[in-house]
Write an enzyme that holds these catalytic residues in place. Structure first.
Site, PDB file in Angstrom:
ATOM      1  N   LYS A   1      -8.380   9.463  17.332  1.00 39.60           N
ATOM      2  CA  LYS A   1      -8.293   9.560  18.809  1.00 39.60           C
ATOM      3  C   LYS A   1      -7.246  10.100  19.017  1.00 39.60           C
ATOM      4  CE  LYS A   1     -11.004   5.061  18.778  1.00 39.60           C
ATOM      5  NZ  LYS A   1     -11.036   3.414  18.727  1.00 39.60           N
TER       6      LYS A   1
ATOM      7  N   LYS B   1     -21.074  -1.747  16.371  1.00 34.13           N
ATOM      8  CA  LYS B   1     -19.831  -2.985  16.367  1.00 34.13           C
ATOM      9  C   LYS B   1     -20.371  -4.016  15.664  1.00 34.13           C
ATOM     10  CE  LYS B   1     -16.959  -0.624  18.873  1.00 34.13           C
ATOM     11  NZ  LYS B   1     -15.518  -0.088  18.467  1.00 34.13           N
TER      12      LYS B   1
HETATM   13 MG    MG Z   1     -12.929   1.724  15.977  1.00 36.13          MG
END
Ligand code: MG
Length: 358
Positions: free
Chosen positions: A268, A169
């Site tokens: 997702k 991240k």
């Molecule tokens: Mg992502």
């Protein structure tokens, strides 16, 4: 198959360590476990991966409970299900609310597979005409660490554990320099970055510095609901852009590909409204997608592994071992990383795991 009863279990599981992204710090995994029962007394489970704070997506745990209870479940109760792929049509009167819908749809996929005595992986494979794999390569998403030393330590630990692909991240102030150090320490590892919409087009020269680091991709650098500016950025940087937040349907993905807003998609199932839509997206361009995650509990993780077992997915998914996340999970088995960086796909009927509320 007819749906007789639906029960909702809101859950909150503490993470072993808080997970830091560009939009905040998460200490707990929250979700709604959807449990359905058919008239033949078959039970199925699905995970609606709903955060308590609307930081990744507009949906929330409390809102999702309301949408499921008052709108989605009434549309499903008593319905005869010929195939789970008809579920999106049954609930299409409700707009948006993809994570809530995906949890309900997943429970129906699970019950359907259990009714027919096959694993979910086999069922998904039969829909797309492919033979699922029994183990899948997986990667790990590493939250933003306090400093470079902690980042290098985390990278070393995950590589030692067997993970073959690391995703970091990033956010402004914690990006190029840190990833550069990781790249120097681990020259050959599959490395990628996830910005969670932390940048703007004004950051283009800065993001272009990532081109020297041989990243697999940079995920969702620009706004959560943008495709157009991503196409402008992709034209100016070499690192492939992977879209996440801003692709919520097969239609969005077709548009993104048409304008070259990204070369890769973090798929997702929750974000796109469920497995049916995920399969539709997979079939557009199999090797451009990989299976992403929301740090799911064992219910959602078993579902993701079944999807990732389809052989067209070539990039390792964000589906890590149980010990990556939780001291205690809510299913009857732990997911353990094999030494070759793979996880076994559950082979029992349906999800292959049993819900056990803690
Ligand atoms: Mg992502």
């Amino acid at each position: 198959m007819q749906i007789k009863r639906v029960d909702l279990f809101p859950i909150s599981l503490p993470y072993k360590t808080p997970f830091v992204t560009s939009y905040g710090t998460m200490t707990h995994k929250t979700a709604v476990i959807v449990q359905i029962e058919t008239t033949d007394s078959v039970i199925g489970w699905g995970e609606a991966s709903l955060d308590s704070f609307p930081g990744y997506d507009a949906e929330t745990l409390i809102g999702g409970l309301h949408i499921l209870k008052d709108y989605l479940i009434p549309l499903i109760l008593g319905q005869s299900i010929i195939t789970p792929t008809q579920v999106p049509g049954l609930i299409q009167a409700v707009r948006g609310n993809h994570f809530a819908k995906a949890g309900l749809e997943a429970a129906i996929w699970d019950a359907y597979a259990r009714t027919h005595g096959v694993s979910l992986a086999q069922l998904l494979g039969s829909v797309v005409g492919e033979v699922p794999r029994q183990r899948v390569a997986v990667g790990v998403a590493v939250g933003i660490q306090p400093n470079i030393d902690a980042t290098l330590r985390a990278a070393g630990d995950y590589l030692a554990a067997g993970y073959t692909r690391l995703k970091f991240k990033i956010k402004p102030g914690a990006d190029v320099e840190i990833l550069g150090e990781v790249r120097r320490a681990f020259p050959d590892v599959m490395l990628m970055a996830d910005a969670n919409s932390a940048y703007t087009l004004d950051d283009t020269p800065h993001l272009a510095q990532l081109d020297d680091l041989n990243l697999l991709m940079i995920e969702q650098p620009l706004a959560y609901n943008d495709l157009y500016e991503h196409s402008l950025l992709q034209a100016r940087i070499q690192t492939p852009i992977c879209l996440d937040e801003s692709v919520k349907s097969a239609h969005d993905w077709q548009l993104a590909r048409h304008i070259n807003a990204g070369k890769i998609l973090n798929l997702k199932p929750g974000r796109v409204g469920g497995l049916t839509e995920a399969l539709r997206i997979y079939q557009i361009q199999r090797d451009a997608c990989w299976v992403g995650g929301m740090l799911e509990t064992g219910i959602g993780r078993a579902m993701l592994l079944a999807l990732a077992s389809l052989p067209g997915f070539v990039i390792p998914g964000d589906i890590s071992a149980t010990d990556r996340y939780f001291e205690q999970d809510i299913v009857d088995q732990r997911f353990i990383l094999n030494t070759d960086g793979t996880l076994n796909v559950p082979q029992g009927d349906g999800l292959g795991v049993v819900f056990q509320p803690v």
